[in-house]
Structures are given as structure tokens and as C-alpha cells.
Design a protein around this motif. Structure first.
Motif, PDB file in Angstrom:
ATOM      1  N   UNK A 134       0.822  -1.223   0.000  1.00 31.53           N
ATOM      2  CA  UNK A 134       0.000   0.000   0.000  1.00 31.53           C
ATOM      3  C   UNK A 134       0.855   1.272   0.000  1.00 31.53           C
ATOM      4  N   UNK A 135       2.120   1.135  -0.487  1.00 32.11           N
ATOM      5  CA  UNK A 135       3.052   2.271  -0.571  1.00 32.11           C
ATOM      6  C   UNK A 135       3.222   2.966   0.772  1.00 32.11           C
ATOM      7  N   UNK A 136       3.185   2.151   1.837  1.00 29.23           N
ATOM      8  CA  UNK A 136       3.413   2.648   3.192  1.00 29.23           C
ATOM      9  C   UNK A 136       2.456   3.790   3.557  1.00 29.23           C
ATOM     10  N   UNK A 137       1.254   3.771   2.966  1.00 28.18           N
ATOM     11  CA  UNK A 137       0.214   4.785   3.198  1.00 28.18           C
ATOM     12  C   UNK A 137       0.739   6.198   2.982  1.00 28.18           C
ATOM     13  N   UNK A 138       1.631   6.321   2.026  1.00 27.30           N
ATOM     14  CA  UNK A 138       2.217   7.623   1.706  1.00 27.30           C
ATOM     15  C   UNK A 138       1.148   8.577   1.146  1.00 27.30           C
ATOM     16  N   UNK A 139       1.145   9.814   1.637  1.00 25.59           N
ATOM     17  CA  UNK A 139       0.164  10.830   1.239  1.00 25.59           C
ATOM     18  C   UNK A 139       0.826  11.800   0.260  1.00 25.59           C
ATOM     19  N   UNK A 140       0.584  11.617  -1.022  1.00 22.82           N
ATOM     20  CA  UNK A 140       1.206  12.467  -2.042  1.00 22.82           C
ATOM     21  C   UNK A 140       0.661  13.903  -1.994  1.00 22.82           C
ATOM     22  N   UNK A 141      -0.579  14.070  -1.560  1.00 22.88           N
ATOM     23  CA  UNK A 141      -1.115  15.428  -1.445  1.00 22.88           C
ATOM     24  C   UNK A 141      -0.384  16.196  -0.349  1.00 22.88           C
ATOM     25  N   UNK A 142      -0.087  15.515   0.752  1.00 21.00           N
ATOM     26  CA  UNK A 142       0.690  16.146   1.816  1.00 21.00           C
ATOM     27  C   UNK A 142       2.078  16.544   1.318  1.00 21.00           C
ATOM     28  N   UNK A 143       2.653  15.731   0.434  1.00 23.35           N
ATOM     29  CA  UNK A 143       3.958  16.065  -0.134  1.00 23.35           C
ATOM     30  C   UNK A 143       3.866  17.335  -0.981  1.00 23.35           C
ATOM     31  N   UNK A 144       2.792  17.464  -1.759  1.00 27.92           N
ATOM     32  CA  UNK A 144       2.611  18.671  -2.571  1.00 27.92           C
ATOM     33  C   UNK A 144       2.470  19.915  -1.700  1.00 27.92           C
ATOM     34  N   UNK A 145       1.940  19.713  -0.498  1.00 26.02           N
ATOM     35  CA  UNK A 145       1.733  20.836   0.416  1.00 26.02           C
ATOM     36  C   UNK A 145       2.946  21.125   1.289  1.00 26.02           C
ATOM     37  N   UNK A 146       4.032  20.334   1.102  1.00 25.94           N
ATOM     38  CA  UNK A 146       5.275  20.655   1.788  1.00 25.94           C
ATOM     39  C   UNK A 146       5.868  19.588   2.669  1.00 25.94           C
ATOM     40  N   UNK A 147       5.109  18.518   2.990  1.00 21.97           N
ATOM     41  CA  UNK A 147       5.677  17.450   3.787  1.00 21.97           C
ATOM     42  C   UNK A 147       6.664  16.657   2.930  1.00 21.97           C
ATOM     43  N   UNK A 148       7.853  16.414   3.440  1.00 21.08           N
ATOM     44  CA  UNK A 148       8.916  15.850   2.595  1.00 21.08           C
ATOM     45  C   UNK A 148       8.616  14.428   2.136  1.00 21.08           C
ATOM     46  N   UNK A 149       8.126  13.561   3.040  1.00 23.06           N
ATOM     47  CA  UNK A 149       7.925  12.150   2.696  1.00 23.06           C
ATOM     48  C   UNK A 149       6.463  11.783   2.451  1.00 23.06           C
ATOM     49  N   UNK A 150       5.540  12.528   3.036  1.00 26.57           N
ATOM     50  CA  UNK A 150       4.140  12.116   2.993  1.00 26.57           C
ATOM     51  C   UNK A 150       3.841  10.933   3.885  1.00 26.57           C
ATOM     52  N   UNK A 151       4.739  10.640   4.828  1.00 21.74           N
ATOM     53  CA  UNK A 151       4.579   9.522   5.758  1.00 21.74           C
ATOM     54  C   UNK A 151       4.667  10.063   7.178  1.00 21.74           C
ATOM     55  N   UNK A 152       3.715   9.700   8.024  1.00 21.22           N
ATOM     56  CA  UNK A 152       3.649  10.228   9.383  1.00 21.22           C
ATOM     57  C   UNK A 152       4.432   9.345  10.349  1.00 21.22           C
ATOM     58  N   UNK A 153       5.291   9.980  11.144  1.00 18.59           N
ATOM     59  CA  UNK A 153       6.028   9.273  12.185  1.00 18.59           C
ATOM     60  C   UNK A 153       7.449   8.957  11.772  1.00 18.59           C
ATOM     61  N   UNK A 154       8.400   9.306  12.623  1.00 13.28           N
ATOM     62  CA  UNK A 154       9.816   9.136  12.295  1.00 13.28           C
ATOM     63  C   UNK A 154      10.167   7.673  11.987  1.00 13.28           C
ATOM     64  N   UNK A 155       9.808   6.701  12.829  1.00  8.26           N
ATOM     65  CA  UNK A 155      10.125   5.308  12.462  1.00  8.26           C
ATOM     66  C   UNK A 155       9.405   4.848  11.192  1.00  8.26           C
ATOM     67  N   UNK A 156       8.197   5.329  10.981  1.00 10.47           N
ATOM     68  CA  UNK A 156       7.456   4.926   9.782  1.00 10.47           C
ATOM     69  C   UNK A 156       8.111   5.473   8.513  1.00 10.47           C
ATOM     70  N   UNK A 157       8.849   6.570   8.628  1.00 14.92           N
ATOM     71  CA  UNK A 157       9.604   7.078   7.480  1.00 14.92           C
ATOM     72  C   UNK A 157      10.843   6.209   7.228  1.00 14.92           C
ATOM     73  N   UNK A 158      11.422   5.681   8.287  1.00 12.90           N
ATOM     74  CA  UNK A 158      12.603   4.825   8.150  1.00 12.90           C
ATOM     75  C   UNK A 158      12.274   3.457   7.551  1.00 12.90           C
ATOM     76  N   UNK A 159      11.167   2.886   7.962  1.00 13.10           N
ATOM     77  CA  UNK A 159      10.865   1.498   7.606  1.00 13.10           C
ATOM     78  C   UNK A 159      10.846   1.264   6.093  1.00 13.10           C
ATOM     79  N   UNK A 160      10.235   2.142   5.285  1.00 11.52           N
ATOM     80  CA  UNK A 160      10.301   1.909   3.831  1.00 11.52           C
ATOM     81  C   UNK A 160      11.720   1.923   3.288  1.00 11.52           C
ATOM     82  N   UNK A 161      12.592   2.757   3.889  1.00 13.72           N
ATOM     83  CA  UNK A 161      13.985   2.800   3.442  1.00 13.72           C
ATOM     84  C   UNK A 161      14.651   1.445   3.705  1.00 13.72           C
TER      85      UNK A 161
END
Length: 436
Positions: A317-344
Motif C-alpha cells: 500500500x506504498x506505506x500509506x504515503x500521502x502524495x497530497x501532503x507532499x505537494x503541500x510541503x511534507x517531505x515524505x508524505x509519511x507520518x512518524x519518524x520510524x514509519x519514514x525509516x521502515x520503507x527505506x
């Protein structure tokens, strides 16, 4: 790295040297909250390629047993936890926390088989919100000592737990990669005109905009320290912003603190291709309580994880990444520091192929980790000592990380180091006499 070195670093199952290193250290087997109830539901756990059943008996003692019944191999974690033992559902055999077979309901009264069978059981201890297991030889078992993050019984500890679908070493390398935080976590670790790292309920503030830290490493008896040195926002001509992180072999990373609490992570191999990741806030008077910490990290059971701490953010499910949030300025579109690491970590593959890596100056700590642990595995394979066990040892409670803006003339190796640790380091370096 060569393919052979990569195998040495990653493999933990069976007789693999890295697994033998892990077995000579006390290992977090599960959280205390998962087996809190006497005679409660047993917990199925996988550690170092072994399936285990963990339970709290009628008297409150913890048992860690091979999950496969010694009779016919049925799962004991499905069994009845009653009257100071775990009873297999198949034929009623019952084992206590030490692996003694108390009853064999399927055997005739005259049978002597119960006197001949002893089930595999591992010693257990409890501290810091965890159940710890000793999975090495009994004769090599070391005295249990409180973990770094729980030097006293009343130390505040809040734990995030997530099952991650990849090898333990690529997760640990993420924890000692200070450079990635300025990109991957840039929407949560925000540059600010503060005097040092600050934590709010929604993000972490840092006194630097520098995305390319200068890295320096110091080898120690327990692993290594490394410094990530950045230009601070204020007083850049005379000061540095220094973050000192500790790698404590074989699976612990002590992360620099903020003004409210300390941070640490544990990277515990379930098997070669799966890891149990723990992200821990601890020690400060303002340490967030468990539910607030899990919410901050985007790792709440029933919301972000299932009730067995398996991630609902997956590759499918693409790690529930929010592309709209990315367009609005969020760098990853993923909430939570560990949740940003896990896809990496997971998208590197179950066991990443390090032979094609192109490492740079910011990867100095990763280079040291690979060098040190491959060498440690070779040493064990040749019958040598286990990394982090040589005497005299630095007590875990004496270890600490550091962060702060300091004068450029400051030697970072002197920061947050106890006098006891200095003396032990001198002994291991051969520059001091070991006390009688």
C-alpha cells in the motif's frame, strides 16, 4: 563489501557467527506488557531463527520455551497456561518455566518417560519494560545487568515495537546514519534558533540547517562512538553543533537526547530476513507516556499496527504515503519518524546487497560498523572472544550519548564520558594499569 563479508554480517540463524555473538548477550525477547498476566495467553516469538513460547506462570515467573512440544512438535504457545506450567493441547504434556516435564497425560502411570525428557528452556529476566533471554550456552551466561535505558527500576520508559521485514543490519545502519535525518525526517526534525535539541508534542527542533555533517569515529570496548558535527544556526564562526551517538554491540544504538527525554533503539533479529525494531523514549521527567510516544511515532496498535505489532504501512500500500501532503510541503508524505525509516530499510530487500554500495564521507559510521562486526564474526568463527564482553567492562548504566552547541576547541571525545569509562578505555588500550 564482498558477498562473503555481507553473509557474515547478516546471517544469525543456526551456527552463524553473528548469531553466536547475539547469543552471548542478553536479548530482548518481548515487552513485559505482552505477558503481563499470570496464567495469561502465551506469546509466540521468533528469535534468531527459533520459535519460542513465552508465558508468565501462576506465580508470576517468566518461562521461555522452545515453541515445539518435545512430544510431537505441536506449538506450545497455543497451549493452556495453568498451575505453574504450559500444557500442550495435543496430548496434555505440561512443562514448567525451566523446561521440566511435569505431566504426561497420554502416558500410562507406570511409564518412566517423564523422568527422561527435559524441554529446551532459556533463562529469563525482566527490566526496563522487557523480558530478556539468554540463548547462549549455560556455562557462558553472564550476570544480567540493567540496560542502558533503565539504570534504575523507576526510570520512565516508553516503547515502540514494530516487526520489520528485512535483515537486522540494514536497520541498525539506519540508526547510525546521522546524515539521513536532514532529508528523510526534515518535516519532523525542524531547524530552529534553539540552543540545543528540543522536543515538542509534534516534532523535534534542532539548532542547525547543515545537511552534510562531518563524521568522526572513536572505537571503544563496547563498540564505538561517533560524532556528527554540523554548523549551528547561531555562533557558527566559533561553535559547532555536535551529536554523539553510541553503537553498543551487538544491536543497540544510543541516540543523542533532547531537552525532555533520551532515545535509544534495539534491533533484534527474528531471523535472517525479519527484525523486531524497538524505539524507546526514556529517562527524562517529561518522557512521554507509552500511548503518546506511539502516537508521535505513528506506531499505535489498532491504528498503525495490528495488535501483534505488525505494520499496517506496507510495500503493497506504498506505506500509506500521502502524495497530497507532499505537494503541500511534507517531505515524505509519511507520518512518524520510524514509519519514514521502515520503507527505506525494507525496500533495500530482505538482505541488502552491499557489494554495490557507493559510500561517501557521511557514511563513516556505517563503514566502521561493517568493519567492526565482520571482524567480530571472523573472530568468533575462529574460536575467539565475543565483542563487548572483554573485562573490565563499562557498566551499561554509565553509557550516555550527547548533543549540544560547543566551542570549536572542544574535543567531542570528552563529552558525556564518565571517569570510569575513561579508565576502562585506557586499560583496553594498554595505556593504564588494571586495578587489582
Amino acid at each position: 563489501m564482498t558477498p562473503q563479508d555481507n553473509e557474515l554480517l547478516c546471517r544469525v540463524e543456526g551456527d552463524a557467527p553473528m548469531g553466536q555473538i547475539m547469543r552471548r548477550h542478553w536479548i530482548p525477547a518481548c515487552m513485559t506488557e505482552e505477558v503481563a498476566e499470570p496464567d495469561g495467553k502465551p506469546l509466540r516469538v521468533r528469535l534468531l531463527g527459533e520459535d519460542l513460547a513465552i508465558f508468565r506462570d501462576t506465580e508470576g515467573r517468566i518461562g521461555i520455551l522452545d515453541d515445539h512440544c518435545p512430544h510431537r512438535g505441536v506449538s506450545l504457545s497455543l497451549g493452556r497456561n495453568e498451575e505453574c506450567g504450559l500444557r500442550c493441547l495435543y496430548h496434555g504434556w505440561k512443562m514448567d518455566v525451566e523446561g521440566n516435564v511435569l505431566e504426561m497425560a497420554s502416558e500410562p502411570a507406570a511409564s518412566k518417560l517423564v523422568e527422561k525428557v527435559k524441554h529446551k528452556a532459556y533463562p529469563a529476566r525482566e527490566a526496563g519494560g522487557f523480558v530478556w533471554a539468554w540463548m547462549g550456552p549455560a556455562e557462558a551466561m553472564t550476570a544480567f545487568e540493567p540496560p542502558v535505558f533503565a539504570p534504575t527500576e523507576d526510570t520512565p520508559v516508553s516503547i515502540v515495537k514494530v516487526h520489520v521485514d528485512c535483515n537486522w543490519a540494514q536497520i541498525l545502519e539506519g540508526a547510525i546514519d546521522s546524515a539521513h535525518s536532514s532529508s528523510l525526517h526534515s518535516s519532523d526534525m525542524v531547524p530552529s534558533r534553539v540552543e540545543g535539541a528540543r522536543a515538542t508534542d509534534s516534532n523535534w527542533l534542532r539548532p542547525s540547517t547543515d545537511k552534510a555533517p562531518r563524521m568522526q569515529v572513536q572505537t571503544t570496548s563496547f563498540g564505538f562512538r561517533y560524532a556528527a558535527i554540523r554548523r549551528p544556526i547561531k555562533s557558527a564562526e566559533t561553535h559547532d553543533y555536535v551529536r554523539v551517538t553510541l553503537f553498543v554491540a551487538p544491536f543497540t544504538v544510543v541516540i543523542p537526547p533532547n531537552n525532555r527525554y533520551n532515545v535509544i533503539n534495539l534491533n533484534v533479529p527474528a531471523d535472517d530476513e525479519h527484525t523486531v525494531f524497538y524505539f524507546i523514549a526514556w529517562g527524562g521527567e517529561e518522557t512521554p507516556h507509552t500511548e503518546a510516544w506511539r502516537k508521535f511515532c505513528g506506531a499505535q496498535p489498532g491504528i498503525d499496527l495490528d495488535m501483534k505489532f505488525r505494520n499496517l504501512h506496507t510495500r503493497d500500500n506504498d506505506y500509506l504515503q500521502d502524495r497530497q501532503a507532499m505537494k503541500l510541503g511534507n517531505f515524505t508524505g509519511i507520518r512518524g519518524i520510524p514509519q519514514q525509516d521502515i520503507p527505506m530499510w525494507e525496500t533495500m530487500g530482505a538482505i541488502t546487497n552491499r557489494t554495490g554500495d557507493r559510500l561517501g564521507a557521511s557514511d563513516l559510521a556505517i563503514v566502521e560498523f561493517r568493519r567492526q562486526m565482520v571482524e567480530a564474526a571472523r573472530t568468533v568463527a575462529a574460536g575467539g572472544p565475543i565483542i563487548g564482553t572483554a573485562e573490565p567492562r563499562v557498566p551499561l548504566a554509565r553509557l550516555s550519548s550527547f548533543e549540544g552547541v560547543v566551542p570549536k576547541t572542544t574535543d567531542w571525545r570528552s563529552l558525556a564520558v564518565s571517569e570510569e569509562e575513561r579508565q576502562i578505555a585506557a586499560i583496553h588500550a594498554g595505556t593504564a594499569t588494571q586495578p587489582a
